[in-house]
Scaffold this active site. Structure first.
Site, short mmCIF file in Angstrom:
data_model
loop_
_atom_site.label_atom_id
_atom_site.label_comp_id
_atom_site.label_asym_id
_atom_site.label_seq_id
_atom_site.Cartn_x
_atom_site.Cartn_y
_atom_site.Cartn_z
N CYS A 49 3.32 -8.23 14.23
CA CYS A 49 4.62 -7.55 14.37
C CYS A 49 5.76 -8.57 14.24
CB CYS A 49 4.78 -6.91 15.74
SG CYS A 49 3.65 -5.59 16.13
N LYS A 85 -2.85 4.34 11.67
CA LYS A 85 -1.88 3.86 10.68
C LYS A 85 -2.62 3.14 9.56
CE LYS A 85 2.08 0.75 10.32
NZ LYS A 85 2.35 -0.64 10.59
N CYS A 130 -1.95 -6.28 21.14
CA CYS A 130 -0.77 -5.54 20.68
C CYS A 130 -1.21 -4.09 20.46
CB CYS A 130 -0.28 -6.15 19.37
SG CYS A 130 0.77 -5.06 18.41
N CYS A 187 3.23 -11.14 19.17
CA CYS A 187 2.29 -10.61 18.16
C CYS A 187 2.75 -11.08 16.79
CB CYS A 187 2.23 -9.08 18.19
SG CYS A 187 1.27 -8.42 16.79
N LYS A 189 -3.43 -2.70 5.47
CA LYS A 189 -4.27 -3.60 4.70
C LYS A 189 -5.21 -4.37 5.62
CE LYS A 189 -3.72 -3.44 0.26
NZ LYS A 189 -3.15 -4.30 -0.73
N HIS A 204 4.01 1.60 2.30
CA HIS A 204 5.26 0.94 1.89
C HIS A 204 5.94 1.73 0.77
CE1 HIS A 204 2.49 -2.52 3.08
NE2 HIS A 204 3.40 -2.51 4.04
N HIS A 251 -1.25 -3.20 16.55
CA HIS A 251 -2.25 -3.82 15.69
C HIS A 251 -3.64 -3.91 16.30
CE1 HIS A 251 1.47 -5.09 13.65
NE2 HIS A 251 0.72 -4.96 12.58
N HIS A 280 0.87 -1.18 0.00
CA HIS A 280 0.00 0.00 0.00
C HIS A 280 0.91 1.23 0.00
CE1 HIS A 280 0.78 0.66 4.26
NE2 HIS A 280 0.23 -0.51 4.61
N1 MSP Z 1 9.39 -7.08 7.32
C1 MSP Z 1 9.47 -6.04 8.28
C2 MSP Z 1 10.69 -5.20 8.08
C3 MSP Z 1 11.99 -5.93 8.12
S1 MSP Z 1 13.35 -4.89 7.81
C4 MSP Z 1 14.67 -5.80 8.22
C5 MSP Z 1 8.24 -5.16 8.19
N2 MSP Z 1 7.57 -5.23 7.04
S2 MSP Z 1 6.23 -4.42 6.72
O1 MSP Z 1 5.90 -4.79 5.37
O2 MSP Z 1 5.25 -4.69 7.71
O3 MSP Z 1 6.55 -2.92 6.86
C6 MSP Z 1 7.59 -2.37 6.12
C7 MSP Z 1 7.66 -0.89 6.31
O4 MSP Z 1 6.47 -0.27 5.86
C8 MSP Z 1 7.88 -0.46 7.75
O5 MSP Z 1 8.91 0.52 7.77
C9 MSP Z 1 6.58 0.19 8.12
O6 MSP Z 1 6.76 1.23 9.02
C10 MSP Z 1 6.13 0.73 6.78
N3 MSP Z 1 4.73 1.00 6.80
C11 MSP Z 1 3.70 0.11 6.90
N4 MSP Z 1 2.54 0.82 7.02
C12 MSP Z 1 2.81 2.14 6.98
C13 MSP Z 1 2.04 3.30 7.00
N5 MSP Z 1 0.74 3.29 7.12
N6 MSP Z 1 2.70 4.49 6.87
C14 MSP Z 1 4.06 4.56 6.68
N7 MSP Z 1 4.79 3.48 6.67
C15 MSP Z 1 4.20 2.26 6.88
O7 MSP Z 1 7.94 -4.47 9.13
#
Ligand code: MSP
Length: 560
Positions: free
Chosen positions: A134, A312, A156, A131, A315, A25, A159, A22
Site C-alpha cells: 500500500c 480484489k 495488512c 505496508c 497481480k 487499472h 493485501h 490488469h
Molecule cells: N500509485 C497509487 C495511486 C496514486 S494516485 C496519486 C496506486 N497505484 S495502483 O497501481 O496500485 O492502483 C491504481 C488504481 O487501480 C487504484 O485506484 C486501485 O483502486 C485500482 N485498482 C487496482 N486493482 C483493482 C481492482 N481489482 N479493481 C478495481 N480497481 C483496482 O494505488
C-alpha cells in the site's frame, strides 16, 4: 483566466510501475475516458490526465529483484506496458505524467519548501507498521492477526501480507490540525466525496481523529530528495498526490505558461480512484492543498473493485487479467461497454467470461449490431442506398420520438453523476424499443406493396434517425463501432463528425438529411464463437457473411 473558461478536469490515479496493468487499472482509465468524451461531446473543454507513480520502496524492490536500476525498470514498464494499454483500451488522455519527470520533481520540491517555510512541516520520530504494497503507514484498525504460517505477524487487511515495523527520524506534515477544516468542508460540500458510502467512511475516519503524517523516508533513496535535507526522500504518496497539480503547472510564476494552464484547469473536477485509496485522496490530499492555500478538488469518486473469486483482482495474487486478454477477443468498445454497463460504478463487481460473452452477444451483436446492419441493408435494398424522406408520422413513430426525447436527458444526467450503468441501460432500453419497432412495422412486408411506399419511407427514416441518436449517445463509450455506424448512415455529409455532435441535442428529431448515402459496412460487433480449444475464452470469428449481411429474418423478405 475566468471561471467560465476553466476546463473540466478529470484524473485517474497514477499507477505503480512495479507491474503491468490488469483490467482493474484499465477499468478506472476507461471510466475516465468515457466521462471525458461525454463532457467533450457536451461542448465543454476537458482535460484528462493519467500517468505512472514511479518512486517508493515497492518499485525499488521490484527493480532490484529484476537486477536493474529503478529508473530503467520504470522506463521499461512505461514503454512496454502502461503507454500501450492506453491504445489497447482506446483512451484519449490529454497528458501522461510520470513522477520521475523533472516537471514533477521540481514542482514537488517547491511545494514542499513552501510548506516548510510556513511551518507546516517539522522533524520527528516515527515508529510503526508500514505496508510496502500500500506504501502506507498503518493504523491498528488497518491490521489483522496472521494465521497458520503467518501466526504471530500483523497483516495488512488489503493485501493479506505482513507489515514491516519502520523506525525512522522523518519530516512530518501537520495533518492533525486539518481535521476540523476538512469536516467543515465536507459538511458544506456533501457531493465532494462519492458515492455516499465513501463519504460516510471519510467523515467517520476524520472524526476518529487525525495524526500528523510522516512525509519523508530515510532508509532508501528512490524518491524525490527533500530540498532542505537530501538525506531523505519524499514519501511516495505525498509525491504522487501532487501529480494532479504539478501536471498542470502547480506553483509556476505569474505570466508563465504553467500559471495559465493551472488557472485554466485547477481545481480538478473529478478524481477517479479505487476505494482502497480513498483516504489518501479525501483526507491527506485536501489537507495538503489547504495548507498551501489552494482550492480543493470538486469531487473524489471511489469506485469498487473488480473481484475474482470474491477477492480484489491483483497481480500479486496471480488473479490479474491483462486488458488485452479480453480486448483481443471482444474488442475495445465491448470492453469499455461491458465494465461500465455490468458493474454499478461505486460497487464491487465480479468479472466472468460467461457474463461478458452473454452481454456481448445479446446487447451488442444481436441488439445494436443487428439493428444497424438490418437498417443499412433495407435502405440499400429498398431505396438504392439513399435515405428516404419521412412522410406522415403515425403514433408508433411518435412513440419512439417521445421515448428518445425522454431518454437523452436521463442519460445525460446519469453520466454526469457517474452512474454509467444507469445511463447505458437507458440507451439500451431505447435500442430495444427500436428493435421492437422494426419487428412490428415489418418493413419487408411494407416493401411488397407499392401503395405502402410512403409508409415504408417513414419507417426506414425512423429507424435510421433512431440509430443516428444511438450513435451519438454511445460514442463516448464505444468510439470505434459508433464511428462505423456513423459512416454506414452517411451522416457526416449533413451533420459533420460524430465526436462533434452534442449529446444533449441527440433527442432532437429529424437531424439526418434525406438523400444521405447509406451503405452496408462491416458488422459492428462480429458474432462470437465459443472456442472449444481455449477453455472458457471465447474467440471472435473473422467477420463472416452472416455477421455483415442483414438478418431480415422473415422468410418473406428473402423474396422481396
Ligand atoms: N500509485 C497509487 C495511486 C496514486 S494516485 C496519486 C496506486 N497505484 S495502483 O497501481 O496500485 O492502483 C491504481 C488504481 O487501480 C487504484 O485506484 C486501485 O483502486 C485500482 N485498482 C487496482 N486493482 C483493482 C481492482 N481489482 N479493481 C478495481 N480497481 C483496482 O494505488
Amino acid at each position: 483566466m475566468s471561471e467560465q473558461t476553466k476546463a473540466f478536469y478529470v484524473t485517474t490515479p497514477i499507477y505503480y510501475v512495479n507491474d503491468a496493468p490488469h483490467i482493474g487499472h484499465a477499468y478506472t482509465t476507461a471510466a475516465g475516458d468515457v466521462l471525458t468524451r461525454w463532457h467533450r461531446q457536451r461542448g465543454e473543454d476537458v482535460w484528462f490526465l493519467t500517468g505512472t507513480d514511479e518512486h517508493g520502496e515497492k518499485v525499488l524492490r521490484t527493480a532490484q529483484a529484476n537486477g536493474v536500476e529503478p529508473q530503467q525498470w520504470a522506463d521499461r514498464l512505461v514503454e512496454q506496458a502502461w503507454l500501450p494499454v492506453l491504445e489497447t483500451i482506446d483512451a484519449a488522455n490529454d497528458d501522461f505524467i510520470r513522477t520521475t519527470e523533472l516537471r514533477h520533481t521540481e514542482r514537488v520540491q517547491q511545494f514542499l519548501q513552501g510548506l516548510k517555510d510556513s511551518g507546516e512541516i517539522y522533524e520527528g520520530d516515527y515508529e510503526g507498521p508500514y505496508c510496502v504494497h500500500c506504501e502506507e503507514f498503518k493504523l491498528p484498525g488497518d491490521l489483522i492477526e496472521g494465521e497458520g504460517d503467518q501466526a504471530g505477524q500483523l497483516l495488512c487487511k488489503i493485501h493479506g501480507r505482513p507489515v514491516e515495523i519502520v523506525s525512522e527520524t522523518n519530516w512530518f506534515f501537520r495533518l492533525s490540525t486539518y481535521a476540523d477544516a476538512l469536516l467543515a468542508h465536507y459538511e458544506a460540500n456533501p457531493s465532494a466525496v462519492q458515492p455516499q458510502s465513501a463519504y460516510n467512511e471519510v467523515i467517520a475516519f476524520i472524526r476518529g481523529g487525525l495524526q500528523d503524517l510522516s512525509i519523508s523516508r530515510s532508509s532508501f533513496d528512490w524518491g524525490i530528495p527533500v530540498p532542505w535535507d537530501p538525506s531523505q526522500v519524499v514519501y511516495v504518496w505525498f509525491d504522487a498526490l501532487l501529480n494532479y497539480a504539478t501536471a498542470v503547472g502547480l506553483g509556476d510564476g505569474p505570466g508563465t505558461p504553467g500559471a495559465a494552464k493551472f488557472a485554466a484547469t485547477w481545481p480538478a473536477d473529478v478524481h477517479l480512484v479505487g476505494k482502497d485509496i480513498l483516504r489518501f485522496h479525501a483526507v491527506i490530499w485536501p489537507a495538503m492543498l489547504m495548507a498551501s492555500g489552494l482550492p480543493l478538488p470538486r469531487k473524489v469518486f471511489a469506485h469498487g473493485w473488480l473481484l475474482v473469486g470474491g477477492e480484489k483482482m491483483s497481480k500479486s495474487k496471480l488473479t490479474g487479467i491483462a486488458p488485452s486478454q479480453i480486448i483481443d477477443h471482444f474488442g475495445s468498445d465491448a470492453f469499455r461497454y461491458y465494465f461500465l454497463r455490468a458493474i454499478v460504478f461505486g460497487s464491487d463487481g465480479s468479472f466472468s467470461w460467461e457474463d461478458m460473452s452473454a452481454r456481448y452477444t445479446s446487447e451488442l451483436a444481436n441488439g445494436l449490431g443487428n439493428l444497424a446492419s438490418r437498417a443499412a441493408a433495407m435502405v440499400v435494398r429498398y431505396r438504392s442506398g439513399l435515405l428516404p424522406a419521412p412522410s406522415a408520422y403515425l403514433e408508433a413513430d411518435l412513440d419512439l420520438q417521445r421515448l428518445l426525447a425522454t431518454t437523452v436527458p436521463l442519460v445525460d444526467e446519469a453520466v454526469l453523476s457517474l452512474d454509467f450503468a444507469g445511463g447505458l441501460s437507458a440507451v439500451k432500453a431505447y435500442v430495444d424499443a427500436v428493435n421492437g419497432y422494426v419487428t412490428e412495422q415489418a418493413p419487408w412486408v411494407l416493401a411488397k406493396e407499392p401503395e405502402n411506399e410512403a409508409r415504408l419511407s417513414t419507417v426506414l427514416y425512423t429507424i435510421c434517425e433512431s440509430l443516428r441518436a444511438i450513435a451519438v449517445l454511445y460514442h463516448p463509450v464505444m468510439p470505434k463501432a459508433t464511428t462505423s455506424l456513423w459512416d454506414q448512415l452517411g451522416a457526416a455529409a449533413g451533420l459533420g463528425e460524430l465526436s462533434a455532435q452534442p449529446v444533449q441535442e441527440a433527442g432532437q428529431w429529424g437531424q439526418l438529411t434525406p438523400g444521405a448515402v447509406v451503405t452496408k459496412g462491416e458488422a459492428l460487433f462480429p458474432r462470437l464463437e465459443e472456442s472449444r480449444d481455449h477453455g472458457q475464452s471465447p474467440r471472435l470469428e473473422e467477420s463472416r457473411d452472416d455477421g455483415q449481411s442483414p438478418r431480415l429474418e422473415e422468410p418473406e423478405e428473402q423474396s422481396a
